[in-house]
Write a protein that holds these residues in place. Structure first.
Motif, short mmCIF file in Angstrom:
data_model
loop_
_atom_site.label_atom_id
_atom_site.label_comp_id
_atom_site.label_asym_id
_atom_site.label_seq_id
_atom_site.Cartn_x
_atom_site.Cartn_y
_atom_site.Cartn_z
N GLN A 1 39.89 109.66 27.24
CA GLN A 1 39.89 111.11 27.47
C GLN A 1 41.17 111.54 28.19
O GLN A 1 41.76 112.57 27.86
N VAL A 2 41.59 110.77 29.17
CA VAL A 2 42.81 111.08 29.90
C VAL A 2 44.01 111.08 28.96
O VAL A 2 44.87 111.97 29.01
N ALA A 3 44.08 110.08 28.08
CA ALA A 3 45.19 109.99 27.12
C ALA A 3 45.24 111.22 26.22
O ALA A 3 46.32 111.79 25.98
N GLN A 4 44.09 111.64 25.74
CA GLN A 4 44.05 112.82 24.87
C GLN A 4 44.48 114.08 25.63
O GLN A 4 45.19 114.94 25.08
N THR A 5 44.05 114.20 26.88
CA THR A 5 44.40 115.38 27.68
C THR A 5 45.89 115.43 27.96
O THR A 5 46.52 116.50 27.90
N ILE A 6 46.49 114.29 28.26
CA ILE A 6 47.93 114.24 28.51
C ILE A 6 48.70 114.65 27.27
O ILE A 6 49.65 115.45 27.33
N ASP A 7 48.31 114.14 26.11
CA ASP A 7 49.01 114.48 24.88
C ASP A 7 48.84 115.96 24.52
O ASP A 7 49.72 116.56 23.89
N ALA A 8 47.73 116.55 24.95
CA ALA A 8 47.49 117.97 24.66
C ALA A 8 48.43 118.87 25.47
O ALA A 8 48.65 120.03 25.10
N LEU A 9 48.98 118.36 26.57
CA LEU A 9 49.87 119.17 27.41
C LEU A 9 51.11 119.63 26.66
O LEU A 9 51.64 120.72 26.92
N SER A 10 51.62 118.79 25.76
CA SER A 10 52.87 119.12 25.07
C SER A 10 52.66 119.36 23.58
O SER A 10 53.60 119.31 22.79
N LEU A 11 51.42 119.63 23.20
CA LEU A 11 51.11 119.86 21.79
C LEU A 11 51.91 121.06 21.26
O LEU A 11 52.00 122.10 21.92
N ASN A 12 52.47 120.90 20.07
CA ASN A 12 53.26 121.95 19.40
C ASN A 12 54.55 122.32 20.14
O ASN A 12 55.11 123.39 19.92
N SER A 13 55.01 121.44 21.02
CA SER A 13 56.28 121.67 21.70
C SER A 13 57.36 120.81 21.06
O SER A 13 57.08 120.08 20.09
#
Length: 387
Positions: free
Chosen positions: A223-235
């Motif tokens: 879950q932590v990994a997915q949340t971290i990757d969501a921080l820069s999504l579409n950037s």
């Protein structure tokens, strides 16, 4: 099973030839075990991050692309993250290209995330307060006979300094040690102050190579990994968070397609093995034509003769292959203990054995097919007459 003794005696009818053939089979499956261990490690590296407490966040596009340091506070704020550090590959050369070892610019808290690396509090503090400070592993220090206080010059291959110089000089202020023999290979590296590196480098300022994240609870690592990757999504700097093992596998994959290399090598090895053992079986059956005729004379059916020759072929491959895989298991364990995680390898387990046994059966049937067919179609009169 009742004809095993007969098959065994036929296989060792020409002992020298059989022993050399067995050695060839052994070597082929020893190589198979070693390469399959590496292939399995790379294939399974990125399967899941569940159950690990240390993750690595890199650029989603390529490992060689940097990430902005501004991501640091955002990653630290993710629920479940206990601590974050960052690093940058340097790739410097010490004295001679043959003296290559890993060297990286790291944050001041880098060693806090690696409790298995033992370094004294005084040396840890010296690293934090010395602008040009560097810390090296004990194995590397012994290799070059360094001591605390030495100045270590590295020639940059990627990052020149702002003044155009390619020579970076660091002060050795600490030595870390690893007690676990399986991780001893991680002592062959040097780390220096990222702040100094960022101030002095000619380009890329304000960017880091990757982040290392310590998770408080392993159960929420995914879950932590997915949340971290969501921080820069579409950037323009999307990230991929993975395990350290997957990160190391991806790093090595930058240099070569491991799966393709392993497949090509094993294809060539087994093709050669089929030719070699096929010739051995054909010659063995040709020499025993009168004996096969006698077997038919005393009541052995065509199917029985076919089965005997195929059984001999499969037994020849299985005997040598099993020994080869057993040796491969021992060698892999020794290598894993010697180099730790530097070279991704998995133990030669049940999956490798199943693949190996399947290959033994397949190769044995292939190389024995034509000689067995000849034995099955043998006419007693012609065989005894020498025709």
């Amino acid at each position: 099973m009742k004809y095993l003794q007969l098959v065994w005696a036929a296989m060792f009818r020409r002992k020298t030839r059989t022993i050399f053939t067995l050695m060839s089979v052994l070597a082929a499956f020893l190589l198979f075990g070693l390469l399959d261990s590496v292939r399995s490690a790379f294939a399974s590296a990125a399967s899941s991050v569940a159950g690990v407490d240390r993750l690595v966040t890199v650029s989603k596009i390529s490992f060689v692309l940097s990430l902005p340091k501004s991501l640091l506070p955002r990653i630290e704020a993710v629920p479940g993250v206990e601590r974050v550090t960052y690093a940058n590959w340097f790739g410097g050369i010490y004295q001679d290209p043959k003296n290559f070892f890993a060297n990286q610019a790291v944050a001041q808290n880098f060693f806090d995330l690696y409790p298995e690396w033992k370094i004294s509090d005084a040396e840890r503090n010296a690293f934090r307060t010395t602008r040009t400070g560097a810390v090296a592993g004990e194995s590397l220090v012994k290799k070059f006979s360094w001591k605390l206080g030495d100045k270590i010059p590295l020639q940059a291959t990627i990052f020149p300094q702002k003044d155009g110089s390619n020579t970076w000089t660091f002060d050795l202020v600490g030595i870390y040690r690893i007690a676990d023999p399986k991780l001893k290979a991680q002592e062959d590296a040097l780390y220096f102050n990222w702040d100094y590196f960022d101030e002095a480098r000619k380009f890329g300022n304000g960017n880091v190579g990757w982040y290392t994240v310590k998770v408080g609870d392993r159960r929420v690592a995914d879950q932590v990994a997915q949340t971290i990757d969501a921080l820069s999504l579409n950037s323009d700097h999307e990230t991929k968070t993975q395990t350290e093992q997957a990160f190391q596998a991806a790093f090595v994959s930058q240099f070569a397609d491991i799966g393709m290399i392993v497949g090509a090598i094993m294809g060539a090895v087994f093709f050669t093995l089929i030719l070699l053992t096929g010739n051995t079986m054909a010659q063995a059956v040709r020499e025993r034509i009168p004996e096969l005729a006698v077997l038919k004379t005393i009541g052995f059916s065509n199917a029985s003769v076919l089965g005997l020759v195929l059984a001999e072929s499969v037994l020849l491959i299985a005997f040598g292959g099993t020994i080869g895989l057993l040796i491969a298991g021992v060698v892999v364990d020794i290598v894993r203990q010697a180099v730790g995680t530097s070279v991704p390898m998995t133990p030669v387990g049940a999956a490798s054995w199943l693949r190996g046994l399947g290959l033994m059966l397949l190769i044995g049937m292939v190389v024995g097919a034509l000689p067995a067919r000849r034995g099955m179609r043998l006419r007693i009169v012609d065989a005894l007459a020498g025709r």
